[in-house]
Every structure is written in C-alpha cells, then in structure tokens.
Design an enzyme around this catalytic site. Sequence first.
Site, PDB file in Angstrom:
ATOM      1  N   ASP A  13       4.751   5.351   3.039  1.00  0.00           N
ATOM      2  CA  ASP A  13       3.718   6.118   2.143  1.00  0.00           C
ATOM      3  C   ASP A  13       3.065   6.998   3.244  1.00  0.00           C
ATOM      4  O   ASP A  13       2.818   6.645   4.313  1.00  0.00           O
ATOM      5  CB  ASP A  13       2.762   5.636   1.391  1.00  0.00           C
ATOM      6  CG  ASP A  13       1.826   6.326   0.407  1.00  0.00           C
ATOM      7  OD1 ASP A  13       2.370   7.381  -0.107  1.00  0.00           O
ATOM      8  OD2 ASP A  13       0.674   6.185   0.553  1.00  0.00           O
ATOM      9  N   SER A  14       2.237   8.074   2.735  1.00  0.00           N
ATOM     10  CA  SER A  14       1.452   8.892   3.594  1.00  0.00           C
ATOM     11  C   SER A  14       0.151   8.142   4.170  1.00  0.00           C
ATOM     12  O   SER A  14      -0.510   8.427   4.954  1.00  0.00           O
ATOM     13  CB  SER A  14       1.087  10.259   2.899  1.00  0.00           C
ATOM     14  OG  SER A  14       0.309   9.773   1.584  1.00  0.00           O
ATOM     15  N   TYR A  45      -0.616  14.169   2.319  1.00  0.00           N
ATOM     16  CA  TYR A  45       0.500  14.888   2.232  1.00  0.00           C
ATOM     17  C   TYR A  45       0.324  15.875   1.242  1.00  0.00           C
ATOM     18  O   TYR A  45       1.072  16.839   1.170  1.00  0.00           O
ATOM     19  CB  TYR A  45       1.805  14.130   2.293  1.00  0.00           C
ATOM     20  CG  TYR A  45       2.452  13.262   3.505  1.00  0.00           C
ATOM     21  CD1 TYR A  45       1.330  13.115   4.510  1.00  0.00           C
ATOM     22  CD2 TYR A  45       3.490  12.913   3.470  1.00  0.00           C
ATOM     23  CE1 TYR A  45       1.911  12.510   5.589  1.00  0.00           C
ATOM     24  CE2 TYR A  45       4.285  12.094   4.548  1.00  0.00           C
ATOM     25  CZ  TYR A  45       3.212  11.914   5.759  1.00  0.00           C
ATOM     26  OH  TYR A  45       3.858  11.376   6.702  1.00  0.00           O
ATOM     27  N   GLY A  46      -0.449  15.521   0.148  1.00  0.00           N
ATOM     28  CA  GLY A  46      -0.235  16.167  -0.985  1.00  0.00           C
ATOM     29  C   GLY A  46      -0.682  17.589  -0.946  1.00  0.00           C
ATOM     30  O   GLY A  46      -0.533  18.561  -1.713  1.00  0.00           O
ATOM     31  N   CYS A  76       5.635   7.353  -1.588  1.00  0.00           N
ATOM     32  CA  CYS A  76       4.751   8.459  -1.932  1.00  0.00           C
ATOM     33  C   CYS A  76       5.483   9.659  -2.656  1.00  0.00           C
ATOM     34  O   CYS A  76       6.808  10.038  -2.332  1.00  0.00           O
ATOM     35  CB  CYS A  76       4.576   9.162  -0.615  1.00  0.00           C
ATOM     36  SG  CYS A  76       3.516  10.581  -0.521  1.00  0.00           S
ATOM     37  N   ASN A  77       4.947  10.072  -3.871  1.00  0.00           N
ATOM     38  CA  ASN A  77       5.245  10.882  -4.704  1.00  0.00           C
ATOM     39  C   ASN A  77       5.568  12.371  -4.050  1.00  0.00           C
ATOM     40  O   ASN A  77       6.562  13.188  -4.114  1.00  0.00           O
ATOM     41  CB  ASN A  77       4.514  11.187  -5.696  1.00  0.00           C
ATOM     42  CG  ASN A  77       4.532   9.974  -6.887  1.00  0.00           C
ATOM     43  OD1 ASN A  77       5.577  10.331  -7.929  1.00  0.00           O
ATOM     44  ND2 ASN A  77       3.858   9.214  -6.933  1.00  0.00           N
ATOM     45  N   THR A  78       4.536  12.782  -3.113  1.00  0.00           N
ATOM     46  CA  THR A  78       4.751  13.840  -2.404  1.00  0.00           C
ATOM     47  C   THR A  78       5.753  13.935  -1.504  1.00  0.00           C
ATOM     48  O   THR A  78       6.676  15.067  -1.532  1.00  0.00           O
ATOM     49  CB  THR A  78       3.480  14.107  -1.603  1.00  0.00           C
ATOM     50  OG1 THR A  78       2.180  14.061  -2.430  1.00  0.00           O
ATOM     51  CG2 THR A  78       3.254  15.579  -0.966  1.00  0.00           C
ATOM     52  N   GLU A 161      -9.584   6.972  -1.721  1.00  0.00           N
ATOM     53  CA  GLU A 161      -9.634   6.180  -0.469  1.00  0.00           C
ATOM     54  C   GLU A 161     -10.938   6.213  -0.178  1.00  0.00           C
ATOM     55  O   GLU A 161     -11.083   5.459   1.030  1.00  0.00           O
ATOM     56  CB  GLU A 161      -9.085   7.906   0.199  1.00  0.00           C
ATOM     57  CG  GLU A 161      -7.656   8.016  -0.008  1.00  0.00           C
ATOM     58  CD  GLU A 161      -6.586   7.242   1.198  1.00  0.00           C
ATOM     59  OE1 GLU A 161      -6.899   7.085   2.131  1.00  0.00           O
ATOM     60  OE2 GLU A 161      -5.550   7.110   0.784  1.00  0.00           O
ATOM     61  N   CYS A 195       1.428   9.755  -8.742  1.00  0.00           N
ATOM     62  CA  CYS A 195       0.662   9.554  -7.419  1.00  0.00           C
ATOM     63  C   CYS A 195       0.400   8.219  -7.185  1.00  0.00           C
ATOM     64  O   CYS A 195       0.043   7.266  -8.326  1.00  0.00           O
ATOM     65  CB  CYS A 195      -0.563  10.545  -7.280  1.00  0.00           C
ATOM     66  SG  CYS A 195      -1.426  10.176  -5.831  1.00  0.00           S
ATOM     67  N   THR A 196       0.543   7.736  -6.093  1.00  0.00           N
ATOM     68  CA  THR A 196       0.343   6.358  -5.940  1.00  0.00           C
ATOM     69  C   THR A 196      -0.795   5.606  -5.994  1.00  0.00           C
ATOM     70  O   THR A 196      -1.073   4.546  -6.335  1.00  0.00           O
ATOM     71  CB  THR A 196       0.827   5.946  -4.379  1.00  0.00           C
ATOM     72  OG1 THR A 196       0.222   7.110  -3.534  1.00  0.00           O
ATOM     73  CG2 THR A 196       2.346   6.241  -4.130  1.00  0.00           C
ATOM     74  N   HIS A 197      -1.812   6.368  -6.038  1.00  0.00           N
ATOM     75  CA  HIS A 197      -3.263   6.207  -5.957  1.00  0.00           C
ATOM     76  C   HIS A 197      -3.778   6.042  -7.335  1.00  0.00           C
ATOM     77  O   HIS A 197      -5.041   5.522  -7.627  1.00  0.00           O
ATOM     78  CB  HIS A 197      -4.255   7.285  -5.062  1.00  0.00           C
ATOM     79  CG  HIS A 197      -4.023   7.278  -3.640  1.00  0.00           C
ATOM     80  ND1 HIS A 197      -3.047   7.436  -3.187  1.00  0.00           N
ATOM     81  CD2 HIS A 197      -5.065   7.017  -2.703  1.00  0.00           C
ATOM     82  CE1 HIS A 197      -3.234   7.498  -2.024  1.00  0.00           C
ATOM     83  NE2 HIS A 197      -4.539   7.123  -1.702  1.00  0.00           N
TER      84      HIS A 197
HETATM   85  N1  DGL Z   1       0.769   9.057  -1.680  1.00  0.00           N
HETATM   86  C1  DGL Z   1       0.717  10.543  -2.082  1.00  0.00           C
HETATM   87  C2  DGL Z   1       1.281  10.755  -3.271  1.00  0.00           C
HETATM   88  O1  DGL Z   1       1.757   9.651  -3.979  1.00  0.00           O
HETATM   89  C3  DGL Z   1      -0.822  10.759  -2.236  1.00  0.00           C
HETATM   90  C4  DGL Z   1      -1.509  10.864  -1.138  1.00  0.00           C
HETATM   91  C5  DGL Z   1      -1.514  11.973  -0.197  1.00  0.00           C
HETATM   92  O2  DGL Z   1      -1.547  13.228  -0.498  1.00  0.00           O
HETATM   93  O3  DGL Z   1      -0.899  11.792   0.881  1.00  0.00           O
HETATM   94  O4  DGL Z   1       1.559  11.644  -3.602  1.00  0.00           O
END
Ligand code: DGL
Length: 276
Positions: A13-14, A45-46, A76-78, A161, A195-197
């Site tokens: 993940d990012s 990363y988003g 990570c979705n991004t 975060e 998104c993971t969060h």
């Molecule tokens: N992990 C990213 C996602 O799932 C979210 C955090 C980021 O923007 O890096 O998109």
Amino acid sequence: MAEKKAGSIAVFDSGYGGLTVLNKIIQHLPDYDYIYLGDNARTPYGTRSFEVVYEYTLEAVKKLFDMGAHLVILACNTASAKALRNIQQKDLPGIDPDRRVLGVIRPSVELMDQLSITKHVGVLGTSGTIQSESYPIEINKLFPHIQVTQEACPMWVPLVENNEFNNGGADYFVKQHISNLLNNDPAIDTIVLGCTHYPLLLNKIKEQLPTHVNVVEQGDIVGESLKDYLSRHPEMDEKCAKGGNVKFYTTEQVSRFKQTAGIFFEGELNVEHVVL
Ligand code: DGL
C-alpha cells in the site's frame, strides 16, 4: 529466474490503509506468511499522476519480488487503478511470468450486480482513483446495465491518517461527500468504499445513509477472493510459505510507522525500514 523457494504473500500500500485489507486477508488465510510494505515516505498516492503512481508501484513490486514474494496484492486502490494493468501486461512477462500481482478493484466489481437491486452504484475514492475511471470502466465491462456515479473524497485519507476519524470534524466531510453522491443519483442502493482508509469512517458513513443502502468494504471481499484464487491455483499456493508470520516494511522511519499503524492493525508489529 523462476524461483522455487516458497515466499511470503506480499501486501503493498502507499501507506497505512492497506493494513485494513491485510487484517481481513489474515482472518481468511491465517496460516500463511505475509510481508506488508507501506510506502509511507511517498504517501499519498491519491493525488499523484498516473506516471508517478505507476513508477512507485513498480519499484515496490520489484522490491517485494526481491524479498522472495511470488504473489503481490496491491491493497491500494490508487495503485490498483493506475498501475496494475501496466504491471500485469507490460512488466511481469519480462520480470518473471510465474509471479503474480493482483489488485483490489476487480473482486469488489464482480459483486456489484448481485448486491444492487436498483442497478445504481456509487463509488467513493481518492481523486486519483476517481479520475482514473477504473471502477466505472470495470463495472460496465461486466455489467453494462449498471449506472455508476463517483465521488472523490480528498479529505478522508488525511482525517484517518491524523487519527481524526472518530471526531466531530470528520462528520462535516463525510456528510458533504455522501450528500453530493446521493444528490447526483438518489437511486443508488450500493456504495463501494474504493479506498483502503474508508472502513475506519464506516460508522460515520452509515449515519449519513438511508438504511437500505449497502456499503461495500473491500477487506473481506479481497480476503475471500484471495482464498478462492489460491485454491484454484495450487501451483501458486505451494510457493506461498505457511508459518503464520507477519513482517512489516516501511519506507519511512520505523518508529513513526509503529505509532500510526496501531490505528489500523491489531497485533504485534515487527517493522523494518526499506529503501525503494
Ligand atoms: N491507499 C490509498 C487508496 O486506497 C489511499 C491513500 C493514498 O492516497 O495514498 O487509494
């Protein structure tokens, strides 16, 4: 280059968010060894461009292969939206065609038709995931009759975060994006947390929704789908070490990782620093 030695399943993940996915994967597959890599030094990363997310993700995947993983999950979705297809199609054949990289978008997308009665689906994600259009493209490939409406929620990752997800400030931003989404399509009955969060904001999200709307969290879906993948691919399953160990790597300082990772992951954190 085909290596026979079993390695850990890698989860990338990012930053910290992929830990919500790792938690669920471990619940579904507790006997395997895992390594988790968070690119905390370069998160988020988003908000980054397609090229940069692809470059960073590829570096991470190569590192995880060097660490012995045969199977990498982009939690990570991004990264799944912006890098997975290129890595699978352009890079893997040259690096090692026997290794695999899987993402988190496809398993959620496959359930959409089954979950939605109105065939109106909402997707919440980072600006990068939403701009990539990956969800509407993937959903409409499988289910052209489903109408997909998206909403970028750029403030949600920082709220999580910074450990503000249970506080009053979060209510404002959750309400804002949920109303935007439902105003754009009041017929939505299924919403994907892309998104993971976002699972950490689940209670606040549900407070803003009518009770008939399903909220789809990815962790369980990814855990279930990985279990199914390994049962269908015994050649990969035998290359995944089984010892029940979990090891964490971060591109940031170990002490910082330990402090924040506790929000997302229950259990012992054995962490090492890594350079990509
Ligand atoms: N992990 C990213 C996602 O799932 C979210 C955090 C980021 O923007 O890096 O998109």
